[in-house]
Design a protein around this motif. Structure first.
Motif, PDB file in Angstrom:
ATOM      1  N   SER A  80      13.633   3.344  -0.335  1.00  0.00           N
ATOM      2  CA  SER A  80      13.525   2.900   1.064  1.00  0.00           C
ATOM      3  C   SER A  80      12.332   3.539   1.783  1.00  0.00           C
ATOM      4  O   SER A  80      11.884   3.030   2.804  1.00  0.00           O
ATOM      5  CB  SER A  80      14.820   3.193   1.820  1.00  0.00           C
ATOM      6  N   LEU A  81      11.806   4.634   1.237  1.00  0.00           N
ATOM      7  CA  LEU A  81      10.652   5.292   1.874  1.00  0.00           C
ATOM      8  C   LEU A  81       9.350   5.046   1.118  1.00  0.00           C
ATOM      9  O   LEU A  81       8.290   5.509   1.526  1.00  0.00           O
ATOM     10  CB  LEU A  81      10.898   6.815   1.960  1.00  0.00           C
ATOM     11  N   SER A  84       6.136   3.489   2.890  1.00  0.00           N
ATOM     12  CA  SER A  84       5.464   4.460   3.781  1.00  0.00           C
ATOM     13  C   SER A  84       4.656   5.449   2.950  1.00  0.00           C
ATOM     14  O   SER A  84       3.542   5.834   3.329  1.00  0.00           O
ATOM     15  CB  SER A  84       6.480   5.248   4.604  1.00  0.00           C
ATOM     16  N   HIS A  85       5.240   5.863   1.844  1.00  0.00           N
ATOM     17  CA  HIS A  85       4.549   6.788   0.931  1.00  0.00           C
ATOM     18  C   HIS A  85       3.247   6.156   0.434  1.00  0.00           C
ATOM     19  O   HIS A  85       2.173   6.783   0.493  1.00  0.00           O
ATOM     20  CB  HIS A  85       5.516   7.097  -0.222  1.00  0.00           C
ATOM     21  N   VAL A  86       3.334   4.892  -0.015  1.00  0.00           N
ATOM     22  CA  VAL A  86       2.130   4.200  -0.513  1.00  0.00           C
ATOM     23  C   VAL A  86       1.092   4.105   0.612  1.00  0.00           C
ATOM     24  O   VAL A  86      -0.084   4.426   0.420  1.00  0.00           O
ATOM     25  CB  VAL A  86       2.484   2.777  -1.039  1.00  0.00           C
ATOM     26  N   ILE A 104       8.066  -6.343  -4.511  1.00  0.00           N
ATOM     27  CA  ILE A 104       7.993  -7.458  -3.550  1.00  0.00           C
ATOM     28  C   ILE A 104       9.011  -7.231  -2.434  1.00  0.00           C
ATOM     29  O   ILE A 104       8.684  -7.326  -1.246  1.00  0.00           O
ATOM     30  CB  ILE A 104       8.269  -8.812  -4.251  1.00  0.00           C
ATOM     31  N   GLU A 105      10.237  -6.915  -2.821  1.00  0.00           N
ATOM     32  CA  GLU A 105      11.312  -6.732  -1.839  1.00  0.00           C
ATOM     33  C   GLU A 105      10.971  -5.598  -0.862  1.00  0.00           C
ATOM     34  O   GLU A 105      11.091  -5.755   0.354  1.00  0.00           O
ATOM     35  CB  GLU A 105      12.634  -6.456  -2.571  1.00  0.00           C
ATOM     36  N   LEU A 106      10.529  -4.467  -1.404  1.00  0.00           N
ATOM     37  CA  LEU A 106      10.252  -3.305  -0.535  1.00  0.00           C
ATOM     38  C   LEU A 106       9.097  -3.600   0.420  1.00  0.00           C
ATOM     39  O   LEU A 106       9.153  -3.254   1.610  1.00  0.00           O
ATOM     40  CB  LEU A 106       9.934  -2.064  -1.395  1.00  0.00           C
ATOM     41  N   ALA A 110       9.143  -4.276   4.665  1.00  0.00           N
ATOM     42  CA  ALA A 110       8.280  -3.483   5.559  1.00  0.00           C
ATOM     43  C   ALA A 110       7.314  -4.380   6.332  1.00  0.00           C
ATOM     44  O   ALA A 110       6.428  -3.881   7.036  1.00  0.00           O
ATOM     45  CB  ALA A 110       7.509  -2.459   4.727  1.00  0.00           C
ATOM     46  N   GLY A 111       7.464  -5.712   6.187  1.00  0.00           N
ATOM     47  CA  GLY A 111       6.647  -6.652   6.973  1.00  0.00           C
ATOM     48  C   GLY A 111       5.253  -6.874   6.415  1.00  0.00           C
ATOM     49  O   GLY A 111       4.366  -7.352   7.125  1.00  0.00           O
TER      50      GLY A 111
END
Ligand code: NAD
Length: 170
Positions: A80-81, A84-86, A104-106, A110-111
């Motif tokens: 789930s994080l 943001s990490h990338v 793809i899902e993640l 995240a928009g």
């Protein structure tokens, strides 16, 4: 200025990845290649270090005459994080390219706009198949760009895979 992010493990970088990046190079001004699972190496599924994979991708990409950044990204324990990490590791980007369903899902959650690409000769242009061939001593070189073949030969990649596959059992 449009930057596209292409994510993968590149264990190793092969002609399927190369075809996809050639097409991406026509759609964006700059490409960011994220080398996933950067902390992994010397495993049957992940034989090459992040540095070796950076070299493979950078040398292969020099063919396309597009500005690019090759950035190792370690895995983290919380999916789930991960986006943001990338984002914290790479330059700002507008589009991400991947076919990996989890990725793809993640990214979509995240928009982030995600584009999928066609798979080229998936049975042969495949990291799994190339590693299997290296292990068995079969020909794999025609599935990988020439510059990447030279890098893998130079680091003794085939020997590494065969060695780490051995067991110390009698
Ligand atoms: P990969 O090297 O297997 O593939 C990279 C891309 O190339 C994929 O989109 C794949 O579909 C495409 N591809 C493969 N063969 C092709 C062919 N023949 N023709 C065209 N395209 C082809 O890498 P991957 O597994 O997608 O990498 C995802 C990375 O993201 C991994 O390192 C994973 O660990 C990481 N990740 C980490 C987390 C976390 O740390 N929590 C979460 C999600 C993903």
């Amino acid at each position: 200025m449009r930057r596209g992010l292409y994510l993968g493990r590149f264990q190793p970088y092969h002609l399927g990845h190369h075809q996809v990046l050639k097409a991406i190079a026509r759609e964006v001004d700059e490409i960011i290649i994220g080398i996933g699972s950067a902390q992994k190496s010397h495993e049957i599924e992940n034989p090459f270090t992040a540095g070796e994979r950076v070299l493979m991708v950078s040398c292969a990409l020099s063919e396309f005459d597009i500005k690019h950044y090759v950035i190792p990204i370690e895995d983290i324990q919380r999916n789930s994080l991960w986006v943001s990490h990338v984002k914290s590791m790479v330059p700002p980007f507008e589009i991400a390219y991947t076919n990996n369903p989890l990725v793809i899902e993640l990214l979509r959650e995240a928009g982030i706009e995600v584009r999928q690409s066609p798979l080229f000769k998936r049975n042969s242009y495949s990291g799994t198949e190339i590693r299997r061939r290296m292990l068995k001593g079969e020909k794999w070189e025609h599935f990988v760009p020439r510059k990447v073949v030279d890098i893998i030969h130079g680091i003794g990649g085939e020997k590494r895979i065969k060695t780490i596959a051995q067991s110390d059992d009698e």
